[in-house]
Scaffold this motif. Structure first.
Motif, PDB file in Angstrom:
ATOM      1  N   LYS A   1      39.714  42.560  39.932  1.00 28.59           N
ATOM      2  CA  LYS A   1      39.538  43.328  41.165  1.00 28.59           C
ATOM      3  C   LYS A   1      40.901  43.800  41.693  1.00 28.59           C
ATOM      4  O   LYS A   1      41.092  44.981  41.996  1.00 28.59           O
ATOM      5  CB  LYS A   1      38.839  42.458  42.221  1.00 28.59           C
ATOM      6  CG  LYS A   1      38.612  43.141  43.552  1.00 28.59           C
ATOM      7  CD  LYS A   1      37.464  42.495  44.315  1.00 28.59           C
ATOM      8  CE  LYS A   1      37.148  43.239  45.602  1.00 28.59           C
ATOM      9  NZ  LYS A   1      38.017  42.803  46.712  1.00 28.59           N
ATOM     10  N   THR A   2      41.846  42.851  41.760  1.00 34.64           N
ATOM     11  CA  THR A   2      43.187  43.212  42.205  1.00 34.64           C
ATOM     12  C   THR A   2      43.793  44.257  41.276  1.00 34.64           C
ATOM     13  O   THR A   2      44.479  45.182  41.720  1.00 34.64           O
ATOM     14  CB  THR A   2      44.082  41.959  42.246  1.00 34.64           C
ATOM     15  OG1 THR A   2      43.375  40.925  42.922  1.00 34.64           O
ATOM     16  CG2 THR A   2      45.382  42.232  42.965  1.00 34.64           C
ATOM     17  N   ALA A   3      43.516  44.123  39.986  1.00 31.38           N
ATOM     18  CA  ALA A   3      44.056  45.076  39.015  1.00 31.38           C
ATOM     19  C   ALA A   3      43.617  46.496  39.358  1.00 31.38           C
ATOM     20  O   ALA A   3      44.417  47.434  39.333  1.00 31.38           O
ATOM     21  CB  ALA A   3      43.591  44.707  37.609  1.00 31.38           C
ATOM     22  N   ARG A   4      42.333  46.646  39.712  1.00 34.65           N
ATOM     23  CA  ARG A   4      41.836  47.985  40.040  1.00 34.65           C
ATOM     24  C   ARG A   4      42.491  48.488  41.327  1.00 34.65           C
ATOM     25  O   ARG A   4      42.853  49.657  41.431  1.00 34.65           O
ATOM     26  CB  ARG A   4      40.313  47.955  40.186  1.00 34.65           C
ATOM     27  CG  ARG A   4      39.605  47.510  38.913  1.00 34.65           C
ATOM     28  CD  ARG A   4      38.103  47.508  39.071  1.00 34.65           C
ATOM     29  NE  ARG A   4      37.548  48.857  39.116  1.00 34.65           N
ATOM     30  CZ  ARG A   4      37.387  49.601  38.028  1.00 34.65           C
ATOM     31  NH1 ARG A   4      37.731  49.129  36.848  1.00 34.65           N
ATOM     32  NH2 ARG A   4      36.891  50.805  38.121  1.00 34.65           N
ATOM     33  N   GLN A   5      42.651  47.603  42.307  1.00 39.27           N
ATOM     34  CA  GLN A   5      43.292  48.022  43.559  1.00 39.27           C
ATOM     35  C   GLN A   5      44.725  48.482  43.304  1.00 39.27           C
ATOM     36  O   GLN A   5      45.167  49.496  43.858  1.00 39.27           O
ATOM     37  CB  GLN A   5      43.309  46.856  44.564  1.00 39.27           C
ATOM     38  CG  GLN A   5      41.921  46.518  45.093  1.00 39.27           C
ATOM     39  CD  GLN A   5      41.906  45.213  45.877  1.00 39.27           C
ATOM     40  OE1 GLN A   5      42.832  44.403  45.767  1.00 39.27           O
ATOM     41  NE2 GLN A   5      40.853  44.997  46.645  1.00 39.27           N
ATOM     42  N   ILE A   6      45.414  47.741  42.455  1.00 39.80           N
ATOM     43  CA  ILE A   6      46.806  48.084  42.168  1.00 39.80           C
ATOM     44  C   ILE A   6      46.883  49.422  41.435  1.00 39.80           C
ATOM     45  O   ILE A   6      47.701  50.290  41.753  1.00 39.80           O
ATOM     46  CB  ILE A   6      47.483  46.957  41.357  1.00 39.80           C
ATOM     47  CG1 ILE A   6      47.705  45.720  42.227  1.00 39.80           C
ATOM     48  CG2 ILE A   6      48.802  47.426  40.753  1.00 39.80           C
ATOM     49  CD1 ILE A   6      48.681  45.907  43.376  1.00 39.80           C
ATOM     50  N   MET A   7      45.990  49.623  40.447  1.00 40.86           N
ATOM     51  CA  MET A   7      45.985  50.894  39.717  1.00 40.86           C
ATOM     52  C   MET A   7      45.692  52.052  40.667  1.00 40.86           C
ATOM     53  O   MET A   7      46.292  53.125  40.581  1.00 40.86           O
ATOM     54  CB  MET A   7      44.945  50.862  38.594  1.00 40.86           C
ATOM     55  CG  MET A   7      45.363  50.105  37.360  1.00 40.86           C
ATOM     56  SD  MET A   7      46.943  50.654  36.678  1.00 40.86           S
ATOM     57  CE  MET A   7      46.525  52.303  36.135  1.00 40.86           C
ATOM     58  N   ARG A   8      44.768  51.810  41.591  1.00 40.05           N
ATOM     59  CA  ARG A   8      44.414  52.861  42.538  1.00 40.05           C
ATOM     60  C   ARG A   8      45.611  53.186  43.426  1.00 40.05           C
ATOM     61  O   ARG A   8      45.898  54.352  43.714  1.00 40.05           O
ATOM     62  CB  ARG A   8      43.221  52.397  43.390  1.00 40.05           C
ATOM     63  CG  ARG A   8      42.485  53.527  44.083  1.00 40.05           C
ATOM     64  CD  ARG A   8      41.176  53.047  44.683  1.00 40.05           C
ATOM     65  NE  ARG A   8      40.220  52.659  43.660  1.00 40.05           N
ATOM     66  CZ  ARG A   8      39.675  51.443  43.551  1.00 40.05           C
ATOM     67  NH1 ARG A   8      39.996  50.493  44.396  1.00 40.05           N
ATOM     68  NH2 ARG A   8      38.823  51.190  42.586  1.00 40.05           N
ATOM     69  N   LEU A   9      46.313  52.143  43.863  1.00 37.53           N
ATOM     70  CA  LEU A   9      47.485  52.349  44.717  1.00 37.53           C
ATOM     71  C   LEU A   9      48.563  53.149  43.986  1.00 37.53           C
ATOM     72  O   LEU A   9      49.136  54.092  44.534  1.00 37.53           O
ATOM     73  CB  LEU A   9      48.043  50.992  45.161  1.00 37.53           C
ATOM     74  CG  LEU A   9      49.272  51.029  46.083  1.00 37.53           C
ATOM     75  CD1 LEU A   9      48.925  51.680  47.417  1.00 37.53           C
ATOM     76  CD2 LEU A   9      49.828  49.624  46.316  1.00 37.53           C
ATOM     77  N   ILE A  10      48.805  52.774  42.736  1.00 40.65           N
ATOM     78  CA  ILE A  10      49.820  53.499  41.967  1.00 40.65           C
ATOM     79  C   ILE A  10      49.414  54.963  41.832  1.00 40.65           C
ATOM     80  O   ILE A  10      50.215  55.873  42.050  1.00 40.65           O
ATOM     81  CB  ILE A  10      50.019  52.855  40.572  1.00 40.65           C
ATOM     82  CG1 ILE A  10      50.666  51.483  40.723  1.00 40.65           C
ATOM     83  CG2 ILE A  10      50.868  53.755  39.668  1.00 40.65           C
ATOM     84  CD1 ILE A  10      50.729  50.675  39.438  1.00 40.65           C
TER      85      ILE A  10
END
Lengths: 242, 272
Positions: B190-199
């Motif tokens: 879940k965090t991985a997707r949030q981080i990718m979205r932020l980038i």
């Protein structure tokens, strides 16, 4: 194996010409000296205090000099920071410097600068630099490489990489090591005086050669107090750091 | 590769025949060439050891390329002397798998370390950054969702929060391009997707390209518009994410049933 070791032991003892007669006489003299040591004679307390003060100053100044000089030495001797030739030169210097015991270095410095605390100070400053430099180099080599890479990637210069990525990772340990070295220098400062390099050791050595055993006892008690105080201080500070 | 027409702006990044042979003979990169013409998120996929990490580290020369060319705008980076290399690195933001924050420094100090290439040694040593940098750092803290945490020590944060600091640090450089090395490999899904979205959204906001190493094919496809496929140091695929077919994945990774790995394009909008 064990037989060989025993044979070697027997041979070395015999080659040292251990004379039982002399051993017995030594024990007898020990009793005599101990008897003359009590009660300790504190009447020359000014001399005692002066020696202790000299030792203390020697230890403090030498540690300070060692801390300052060990920083460039430690960085130069860290494989992950220094270029290869610098690293090898610095490591070579450390290995050479560690070969000789403080007392041997003290004898050398006494020859150069004459009797007195200057020689002692230089001895301890030299050996502290080597010791702290080696410890620092090893701490630097154990830091996480990632932050160094990251700081380097921002376009930071060498000094900035050291200040931002290396110092925060080694500072606590290095302060602890420096405090430990201060404690060790306090002990060493009482020894180097024996060869004439100043401090309480010189006072002790003089009192022994004049057969003032009661004064020697007072000095020994003073040294015990000094070293115990140093150890207590060093323990306290290092526990706080953790 | 066609030369740019005279007078046209050079590509944002142009890699030409980039090769890295490690001492010992391992050929990690073998004549890799591609250009980045516009700001978009580009995923680099490939199995472990395919050369993804080496590729992005050769761009800012954390790893010294053996041969080839890396042009950032008008600047040839390969062969730059140290002082100019540092200037060039200022223009390249980098984000890491292990975050690579300095644990004992505060979040604010970690963010400001992104400015190290632009402030002098003494100023950075004394933590005397220009007021503009500090204002930007606070704005950045807010933007990456860490408002109020400026004085926390970096090692007090969670993994996702630490990566947000890492992203903020890279963007504090105001870089021309972002290099991102496995940003999510140390994070939960879940965090991985949030981080990718932020980038992705930060790259879009600032109109900067991001070159993202990532081994998760689904994430790569969901968050990038273009994909580069590396296999044993060679570039074997370069195309839009939508063209990533099972045949292509077999080419990159070897034979396997890929039908469940690839998601239909546009499936991934679940709100930020």
């Amino acid at each position: 194996m064990i037989a060989a070791a025993l044979a070697y032991l027997a041979w070395s003892v015999s080659s040292l010409h251990v004379d039982p007669q002399r051993l017995l006489a030594g024990f007898g003299r020990a009793l005599n000296i101990l008897e003359r040591m009590v009660p300790p004679d504190f009447s020359r307390w000014e001399l005692l205090l002066k020696g202790m003060e000299e030792s203390l100053q020697m230890a403090f100044a030498a540690t300070l000099a060692g801390v300052v000089l060990s920083v460039p030495l430690g960085i130069a001797a860290a494989r992950n920071l220094a270029p290869r030739p610098v690293y090898l030169a610095a490591r070579g210097f450390i290995v050479a410097g560690r070969t000789f015991h403080e007392v041997i270095i003290a004898i050398f410095f006494v020859k150069l600068f004459g009797f007195g605390p200057i020689a002692g100070l230089l001895t301890l400053a030299f050996s502290s630099t080597i010791f702290l430099g080696k410890m620092l180099a090893e701490d630097i080599e154990n830091v996480r490489a990632g932050p160094i890479e990251a700081v380097r990637a921002t376009g930071a210069g060498f000094g900035q990489v050291v200040v931002y990525a290396v110092v925060p990772q080694v500072l606590t340990r290095s302060v602890g090591t420096a405090i430990y070295r201060l404690d060790a220098n306090l002990r060493h400062s009482t020894v180097v005086g024996i060869v004439g390099a100043g401090g309480i050791g010189q006072t002790l050595s003089a009192s022994f050669s004049r057969y003032d055993y009661d004064f020697s006892a007072a000095i020994l008690l003073g040294i015990i107090a000094l070293v115990a105080l140093g150890e207590w201080f060093s323990d306290r500070v290092r526990r706080k750091l953790r | 590769m066609a030369a740019a027409p005279a007078g046209a702006k050079p590509p944002l990044l142009a890699i030409d025949k980039l090769t890295k042979v490690y001492p010992g003979g391992a050929r990690a990169l073998d004549a890799v060439s591609f250009t980045i013409e516009r700001p978009e998120v580009i995923a680099v996929i490939g199995s472990s050891g395919a050369g993804k990490s080496t590729l992005i580290r050769c761009i800012n020369r954390l790893v010294e390329p053996t041969s080839g060319s890396v042009r950032l705008g008008a600047t040839e980076i390969v062969g730059l002397p140290p002082a100019q290399l540092r200037q060039a690195r200022r223009r390249i933001g980098m984000i890491f798998q292990e975050f690579n924050l300095v644990d004992r420094l505060t979040v604010m100090e970690n963010l400001l370390s992104g400015r190290l290439g632009s402030v002098g040694f003494l100023a950075s040593f004394l933590r005397r950054y220009p007021p503009r940098d500090i204002a930007n750092a606070f704005a950045m803290l807010d933007r990456v969702g860490l408002a109020g945490l400026q004085d926390s020590r970096a090692d007090a944060l969670s993994g996702g929060q630490r990566q947000r600091v890492g992203i903020g640090r890279a963007l504090m450089q105001d870089p021309d391009i972002l290099l991102v090395d496995e940003p999510t490999a140390s994070l939960d899904p879940k965090t991985a997707r949030q981080i990718m979205r932020l980038i992705g959204s930060l790259a879009a906001e600032r109109e900067r390209p991001a070159l993202v190493n990532i081994h998760d094919v689904a994430l790569a496809q969901g968050f990038s518009s273009r994909i580069l496929g590396l296999k044993a140091g060679r570039l074997v695929f370069d195309g839009p994410s939508a063209e990533l077919t099972p045949a292509v994945l077999t080419e990159i990774y070897g034979a396997e049933d890929w039908s469940r790995t690839i998601r239909p394009a546009g499936e991934d909008e679940e709100g930020a």
